[in-house]
Design an enzyme around this catalytic site. Structure first.
Site, PDB file in Angstrom:
ATOM      1  CG  ASP A 153      -4.238  -5.136  -4.061  1.00 54.59           C
ATOM      2  OD1 ASP A 153      -5.395  -4.657  -3.594  1.00 54.59           O
ATOM      3  OD2 ASP A 153      -3.422  -5.684  -3.386  1.00 54.59           O
ATOM      4  CG  HIS A 204      -2.000  -1.095   1.235  1.00 58.58           C
ATOM      5  ND1 HIS A 204      -1.813  -2.269   1.661  1.00 58.58           N
ATOM      6  CD2 HIS A 204      -3.264  -0.913   0.676  1.00 58.58           C
ATOM      7  CE1 HIS A 204      -2.822  -3.045   1.685  1.00 58.58           C
ATOM      8  NE2 HIS A 204      -3.881  -2.400   1.160  1.00 58.58           N
TER       9      HIS A 204
END
Length: 628
Positions: free
Chosen positions: A348, A275
């Site tokens: 993702d 992330h």
């Protein structure tokens, strides 16, 4: 994302007891077309109902789906590839704050406007986007999204998805049924339990209009320092992980929900969170094949409907330096050709740093499609990403035929899931499926098989209500996972009180101060035993100081590692230590039942725990676990 084996039911429109099929009713106030209108809106999709119960190629069904694709404009084709977030509890009338957030991030006011503007093929639900307040609200939102899409020219149903891994990642909370997370299931070791989780969890999602779940996590977590996977993984043994992945996949897909194995080609050995950074996996090609690839092979054999990519670099698989999400050698060469997978590949979240560091947001979606991706998940700017793909086709970098390949896979999946037949859900279906007592009992029974006892000096556990009635519960109180009661100390104290103890809670936090530690030590003087919840304890952690000072009082101390089981290596002096693998209510209540002797501990470590002072040595191996 901010954060973000198939068993055919033999048909595309019936999923047992979900109550979502063959109805024309409405949940709440959302206007819902009849089934006849739905079929008409899909322009000739009736024959698609003959598509078999698999989402993979079927010549007869494919002809019908290709006919749908042939009628789509280029703009509509581009839209089908995107799965987007959108703020609000309603498709047409969200709160003003959510309208403002949508305008700021997406340039539209509502989900309905997002669909009308970009013709997106998918929507992802998040708690923080206010999509998941209550079961009836979620169902109304799902129906509103479907109506908004089917009202468009050549409108197609939307594939609504979410991250419902259970454990520490769950977007739909109480009163829906919440199960133990993956590592807890790994500690239980039961493929039957994993399949039950998928079957019940899938039935509840489908009743809410959510037909794609970004679960299970197929990563093999071999790095104790992994900051992003950890307890989201079933464990460190690739064969054990593979068996549980396949079982959970079968459960979800038995219920008519697409399971998603993630994060390909394997995110289990990294100390960087994708992330916020760009992890590099240094496994050799041989090691990858023996470790990371094993659960994904099992998922493919089980007929997995979708696979999610990882924003990681694996030089042994692709020396270009590109993240796997953008790697043709990894996604096409290995996943498609070597593993033989022909289902949907979803990225993702494209808002994560791991995929944005090397290329701009206008290049990432184009490169992902060139690599072999089908669904583009949650780009930072839908406008930039959508126009980038459109321009790439018009400029010749991508062909329209390439888009058609992905759209065909997406439509196969929508057809398999019954969306082309009837995309709507009903209030009755919600009420008779979501959070019903039978499901809640199943979750508790599964949790009872997961709690792992690692230390039990002089038979301290189970605690006796007669000799140790007064229990002080202290420790870390991290923010509760979505939709659970929390905080952990309160949940544990309440559960012990229900078992007949006199339990009080005192939150000391994840970094207790000297004053907080002193307060806890003073309170321990009035207790017959102390239960302390620990959360990722390190050598220099003040949590460790808290535990040591509580032990020094002479009052028996029971530690419960409420996240990673590795805490036990830092707590050698406690009288007893348990691992619950998460701080969700269902797992904490199960730990309390073990502490109080209501059930015997049966969990076994699914990961090894190394010595704190000599990490090269294993303190507790995979499979370790005490019982009474």
């Amino acid at each position: 994302m901010r954060d973000s084996g198939t068993e055919s039911t033999g048909n595309t429109g019936n999923t047992g007891n979900t109550g979502t099929t063959g109805t024309t009713g409405t949940t709440g106030t959302t206007a819902q077309p009849s089934r006849r209108t739905v079929l008409a809106a899909t322009a000739g999709a009736g024959a698609v109902l003959a598509v078999s119960g698999t989402a993979h190629a079927d010549p007869r069904g494919d002809r019908q789906l290709r006919a749908l694709i042939s009628r789509m404009t280029l703009e509509e084709k581009v839209g089908q590839l995107f799965v987007m977030r959108v703020y609000g509890h309603s498709a047409t009338a969200p709160d003003q704050a959510d309208i403002d957030a949508n305008l700021r991030e997406l340039g539209v006011r509502t989900a309905a406007e997002l669909i009308a503007t970009y013709r997106v093929g998918g929507i992802i639900y998040f708690t923080w986007a206010h999509n998941t307040r209550t079961p009836h609200q979620i169902a109304d939102l799902s129906n509103g999204i479907q109506k908004a899409s089917l009202d468009q020219p050549r409108g197609l149903p939307v594939l609504i998805a979410t991250d419902q891994e259970h454990g520490i990642v769950a977007r739909v909370g109480k009163p829906a049924t919440l199960f133990p997370g993956a590592m807890a299931i790994g500690a239980g070791g039961s493929r039957s339990d994993a399949r039950t989780l998928g079957r019940i969890g899938g039935a509840e999602l489908r009743a809410l209009g959510i037909r794609q779940d970004y679960s299970p996590d197929a990563d093999v977590n071999v790095n104790p320092a992994n900051p992003v996977i950890g307890v989201r993984s079933f464990g460190a043994d690739p064969d054990a992980v593979a068996g549980l992945v396949a079982a959970e996949v079968k459960g979800y897909q038995q219920s008519g929900v697409a399971a998603t194995a993630k994060h390909f080609p394997g995110h289990g050995d990294t100390a960087v969170d994708s992330h916020f950074g760009f992890p590099v996996i240094t496994h050799s090609r041989e090691l990858w094949g023996k470790l990371d690839a094993v659960p994904f092979r099992a998922a493919v054999r089980a007929g997995i409907d979708s696979v999610m990519t990882a924003h990681i670099m694996v030089p042994a698989l692709d020396a270009s330096g590109d993240p796997a999400t953008l790697s043709h050698p990894i996604l096409t060469g290995i996943l498609r050709e070597e593993l033989g997978y022909d289902g949907v590949v979803v990225t993702d979240s494209l808002g994560m740093e791991g995929v944005r560091q090397k290329y701009g947001d206008d290049r990432v979606p184009v490169l992902a499609l060139k690599a072999g991706v089908d669904q583009l998940l949650n780009p930072p700017s839908i406008d930039i990403a959508w126009h980038a793909v459109l321009s790439a086709v018009r400029g010749g970098e991508l062909t329209e035929a390439r888009l058609d390949e992905s759209i065909l896979r997406i439509l196969r999946l929508k057809s398999k899931l019954g969306l082309l037949h009837d995309p709507y859900v009903t209030e009755r279906g919600v009420d008779r499926t979501v959070g019903i007592p039978e499901h809640l009992r199943a979750a508790d029974h599964i949790a009872d098989r997961t709690t792992t006892l690692l230390i039990n000096k002089q038979g301290l556990l189970p605690l006796s209500r007669r000799t140790r009635p007064r229990v002080l519960v202290v420790g870390a109180d991290p923010a509760s996972p979505s939709g659970t009661d929390g905080p952990p100390t309160t949940v544990l104290a309440a559960a012990l009180t229900e078992l007949g103890f006199t339990a009080t809670a005192l939150s000391t936090g994840t970094a207790p101060s000297a004053a907080t530690i002193a307060k806890a030590v003073a309170a321990a003087g009035s207790a017959d035993a102390v239960v302390v919840g620990t959360y990722n304890v390190t050598a220099g952690s003040s949590q460790r100081t808290l535990v040591n000072q509580l032990v020094a009082t002479g009052v028996p101390v029971v530690a419960v590692a409420i996240r990673n089981p590795y805490d036990v290596a830092q707590l050698p002096d406690v009288g007893a230590c348990l691992a619950s693998y998460s701080w969700t209510d269902v797992e904490l209540r199960a730990a309390a039942r073990v502490i109080g002797g209501r059930v015997t501990p049966r969990g076994k470590l699914p990961v090894p725990v190394q010595r704190a002072d000599a990490p090269e040595q294993v303190l507790y191996p995979i499979g370790y676990g005490l019982t009474y």
